[in-house]
Motif scaffolding. Structure first.
Motif, PDB file in Angstrom:
ATOM      1  N   LEU A 153      14.098  27.451  42.630  1.00  0.00           N
ATOM      2  CA  LEU A 153      13.962  26.826  43.939  1.00  0.00           C
ATOM      3  C   LEU A 153      14.269  27.840  45.034  1.00  0.00           C
ATOM      4  O   LEU A 153      15.061  28.765  44.836  1.00  0.00           O
ATOM      5  CB  LEU A 153      14.900  25.632  44.060  1.00  0.00           C
ATOM      6  CG  LEU A 153      14.601  24.422  43.160  1.00  0.00           C
ATOM      7  CD1 LEU A 153      15.680  23.359  43.330  1.00  0.00           C
ATOM      8  CD2 LEU A 153      13.225  23.836  43.461  1.00  0.00           C
ATOM      9  N   GLU A 155      15.065  28.167  49.345  1.00  0.00           N
ATOM     10  CA  GLU A 155      15.248  27.636  50.701  1.00  0.00           C
ATOM     11  C   GLU A 155      14.710  28.675  51.671  1.00  0.00           C
ATOM     12  O   GLU A 155      15.169  29.828  51.666  1.00  0.00           O
ATOM     13  CB  GLU A 155      16.716  27.344  50.985  1.00  0.00           C
ATOM     14  CG  GLU A 155      16.931  26.706  52.355  1.00  0.00           C
ATOM     15  CD  GLU A 155      18.390  26.398  52.634  1.00  0.00           C
ATOM     16  OE1 GLU A 155      18.815  25.242  52.475  1.00  0.00           O
ATOM     17  OE2 GLU A 155      19.111  27.350  53.020  1.00  0.00           O
ATOM     18  N   MET A 156      13.757  28.297  52.470  1.00  0.00           N
ATOM     19  CA  MET A 156      13.139  29.280  53.368  1.00  0.00           C
ATOM     20  C   MET A 156      13.038  28.729  54.783  1.00  0.00           C
ATOM     21  O   MET A 156      12.851  27.521  55.005  1.00  0.00           O
ATOM     22  CB  MET A 156      11.750  29.689  52.868  1.00  0.00           C
ATOM     23  CG  MET A 156      10.710  28.612  52.892  1.00  0.00           C
ATOM     24  SD  MET A 156       9.113  29.235  52.270  1.00  0.00           S
ATOM     25  CE  MET A 156       8.039  27.844  52.675  1.00  0.00           C
ATOM     26  N   ARG A 157      13.199  29.637  55.734  1.00  0.00           N
ATOM     27  CA  ARG A 157      12.980  29.323  57.147  1.00  0.00           C
ATOM     28  C   ARG A 157      11.583  29.798  57.498  1.00  0.00           C
ATOM     29  O   ARG A 157      11.213  30.942  57.224  1.00  0.00           O
ATOM     30  CB  ARG A 157      14.043  30.020  58.001  1.00  0.00           C
ATOM     31  CG  ARG A 157      14.047  29.589  59.468  1.00  0.00           C
ATOM     32  CD  ARG A 157      15.385  29.958  60.123  1.00  0.00           C
ATOM     33  NE  ARG A 157      15.647  31.379  59.983  1.00  0.00           N
ATOM     34  CZ  ARG A 157      15.289  32.296  60.880  1.00  0.00           C
ATOM     35  NH1 ARG A 157      14.628  31.938  61.975  1.00  0.00           N
ATOM     36  NH2 ARG A 157      15.578  33.568  60.674  1.00  0.00           N
ATOM     37  N   THR A 168      13.211  24.600  58.298  1.00  0.00           N
ATOM     38  CA  THR A 168      13.792  25.053  57.032  1.00  0.00           C
ATOM     39  C   THR A 168      13.379  24.082  55.942  1.00  0.00           C
ATOM     40  O   THR A 168      13.516  22.864  56.100  1.00  0.00           O
ATOM     41  CB  THR A 168      15.324  25.132  57.124  1.00  0.00           C
ATOM     42  OG1 THR A 168      15.679  26.062  58.155  1.00  0.00           O
ATOM     43  CG2 THR A 168      15.918  25.600  55.803  1.00  0.00           C
ATOM     44  N   ARG A 169      12.869  24.625  54.857  1.00  0.00           N
ATOM     45  CA  ARG A 169      12.372  23.804  53.764  1.00  0.00           C
ATOM     46  C   ARG A 169      12.937  24.321  52.444  1.00  0.00           C
ATOM     47  O   ARG A 169      13.088  25.533  52.246  1.00  0.00           O
ATOM     48  CB  ARG A 169      10.847  23.845  53.699  1.00  0.00           C
ATOM     49  CG  ARG A 169      10.137  23.262  54.918  1.00  0.00           C
ATOM     50  CD  ARG A 169      10.151  21.741  54.850  1.00  0.00           C
ATOM     51  NE  ARG A 169       9.325  21.164  55.916  1.00  0.00           N
ATOM     52  CZ  ARG A 169       9.807  20.785  57.098  1.00  0.00           C
ATOM     53  NH1 ARG A 169      11.102  20.953  57.350  1.00  0.00           N
ATOM     54  NH2 ARG A 169       9.018  20.254  58.010  1.00  0.00           N
ATOM     55  N   THR A 170      13.225  23.398  51.523  1.00  0.00           N
ATOM     56  CA  THR A 170      13.531  23.760  50.146  1.00  0.00           C
ATOM     57  C   THR A 170      12.293  23.471  49.314  1.00  0.00           C
ATOM     58  O   THR A 170      11.814  22.336  49.275  1.00  0.00           O
ATOM     59  CB  THR A 170      14.727  22.958  49.610  1.00  0.00           C
ATOM     60  OG1 THR A 170      15.886  23.265  50.403  1.00  0.00           O
ATOM     61  CG2 THR A 170      15.007  23.327  48.157  1.00  0.00           C
ATOM     62  N   CYS A 189       6.721  20.714  47.813  1.00  0.00           N
ATOM     63  CA  CYS A 189       7.737  20.315  48.785  1.00  0.00           C
ATOM     64  C   CYS A 189       7.584  18.813  49.026  1.00  0.00           C
ATOM     65  O   CYS A 189       6.489  18.344  49.369  1.00  0.00           O
ATOM     66  CB  CYS A 189       7.578  21.091  50.093  1.00  0.00           C
ATOM     67  SG  CYS A 189       8.778  20.658  51.360  1.00  0.00           S
ATOM     68  N   SER A 207      17.460  30.288  45.016  1.00  0.00           N
ATOM     69  CA  SER A 207      18.538  29.541  44.377  1.00  0.00           C
ATOM     70  C   SER A 207      18.662  29.907  42.900  1.00  0.00           C
ATOM     71  O   SER A 207      17.714  30.392  42.277  1.00  0.00           O
ATOM     72  CB  SER A 207      18.268  28.039  44.515  1.00  0.00           C
ATOM     73  OG  SER A 207      19.154  27.284  43.735  1.00  0.00           O
TER      74      SER A 207
END
Length: 357
Positions: A153, A155-157, A168-170, A189, A207
């Motif tokens: 996984l 997490e990105m901006r 921001t999305r995971t 997503c 992650s």
């Protein structure tokens, strides 16, 4: 030819495991009946291939069986070194790995095949980006590619075109795609598979948590369907225009392909004055205004009214900047009697070729 197909069938079963007769037929581009015959031939030759019956059945090799058959034909050796793509591999952080692998393959090949592979690399080169486009910086591509490979996984901006601009999305990365010199991330997503431009990713945190990759997801199939849907959805509206034959022939050199193809497909017969009517797909009034200005005085917008008014306002503003033009007497209306070509390029020239400016 049949011997080559039998080898391909054997290697498919060795690399992919259990496969149905239909899957083998599709991969080899033959009929299911041919697959049945080829499997029988492999069995008769002592290859331990067997069939499982039922809905989840298929052909597979006896567990632990491996063939050492790795011979390459001359065309295969040539194609191998065309598939390296050193530029994209370097973007992914795999440049040294690809170079090392090529050296090992070259060292293992017989002299003649090694020479043919080297000649292919010297004679063919892949340059993916379009003309006059600088490579887009993608500082997070390597991290995203690693997350794709390891099913982790992320997490990105991300910077997008509508408000709020930064989000921001995971996401669960599923693949990366190089399209026309730009990299894209395909990821799941909120239970939906979406596409993100890697150049718009501002920050990435990979992650330790892994995600389960959908068993039925095929990256090539998804990308083909997504690009078709994207191109179809972008040009939702149409404009009705009249223009010269010369302007219609010039469209492929300055317009997006979808607009040019649509206008040429819908074009009517030209009149005695060399003008004709057609409809052109447009993304928006603002976008169409910018594109149609490229044709100058050789195009007239008939509908929609908002687009016609925008072009008229631009034309009046330009007339104020260049008053007293000899070919535009006061009170003149309609197209000029002998319209000038918008560019010295001829319709026979290649639209994709570089243009001297």
């Amino acid at each position: 030819m049949r011997a080559s197909r039998l080898v391909s069938l054997l290697l498919l079963l060795q690399t992919r495991g259990r496969m149905t007769a239909q899957e083998l037929a599709d991969a080899l581009e033959v009929s299911v009946r041919t697959v049945y015959r080829d499997v029988e031939s492999l069995g008769a030759a002592g290859v331990p291939v067997y069939a499982d019956r039922g809905p989840a059945g298929g052909y597979q090799l006896l567990e632990g069986y491996r063939t050492r058959l790795t011979g390459l034909t001359a065309p295969e050796a040539e194609a191998l070194f065309l598939a390296g793509m050193p530029g994209p591999a370097a973007d992914l952080g795999l440049g040294p790995v690809v170079a090392a692998a090529e050296l090992k393959v070259l060292a293992a090949l017989p002299g003649e095949l090694a020479d043919r592979g080297g000649r292919a690399r010297q004679r063919f080169h892949l340059d993916a980006p379009g003309w006059f486009r600088h490579p887009e910086p993608t500082p997070h591509l390597t991290a995203l590619a690693r997350a794709v490979w390891e099913d982790r996984l992320v997490e990105m901006r991300y910077r997008r075109w509508r408000a709020p601009r930064e989000v921001t999305r995971t996401v669960a990365p599923l693949g990366v795609v190089l399209k026309a010199g730009r990299w894209y991330l395909v990821a799941r997503c909120d239970d939906q598979v979406r596409t993100y431009r890697v150049g718009a990713v501002l920050d990435v945190a990979v992650s330790d948590e892994r995600h389960e990759r959908p068993a039925d997801f095929d990256l090539a199939d998804y990308w083909r369907e997504w690009t078709e849907r994207y191109e179809r959805d972008v040009y939702r509206d149409h404009a009705r225009i009249r223009l010269t034959v010369a302007a219609l022939e010039f469209m492929p050199y300055v317009f997006p392909p979808e607009m040019s193809r649509g206008a040429r497909a819908a074009a009517g017969e030209p009149g005695p004055d060399g003008w004709l009517e057609t409809t052109v797909p447009i993304e928006s009034v603002r976008h169409a205004h910018t594109e149609l200005l490229k044709l100058g005085a050789e195009v007239e917008v008939l509908e929609p009214a908002e687009l016609r008014e925008r072009l008229a306002a631009t034309a009046h503003a330009m007339a104020r900047l260049y008053p007293g033009a000899p070919d535009a007497p006061a009170g003149a209306a309609g197209p000029p009697a002998t319209p000038a070509r918008p560019c010295p390029l001829t319709p026979r020239a290649d639209p994709a070729a570089p243009v001297r400016r």
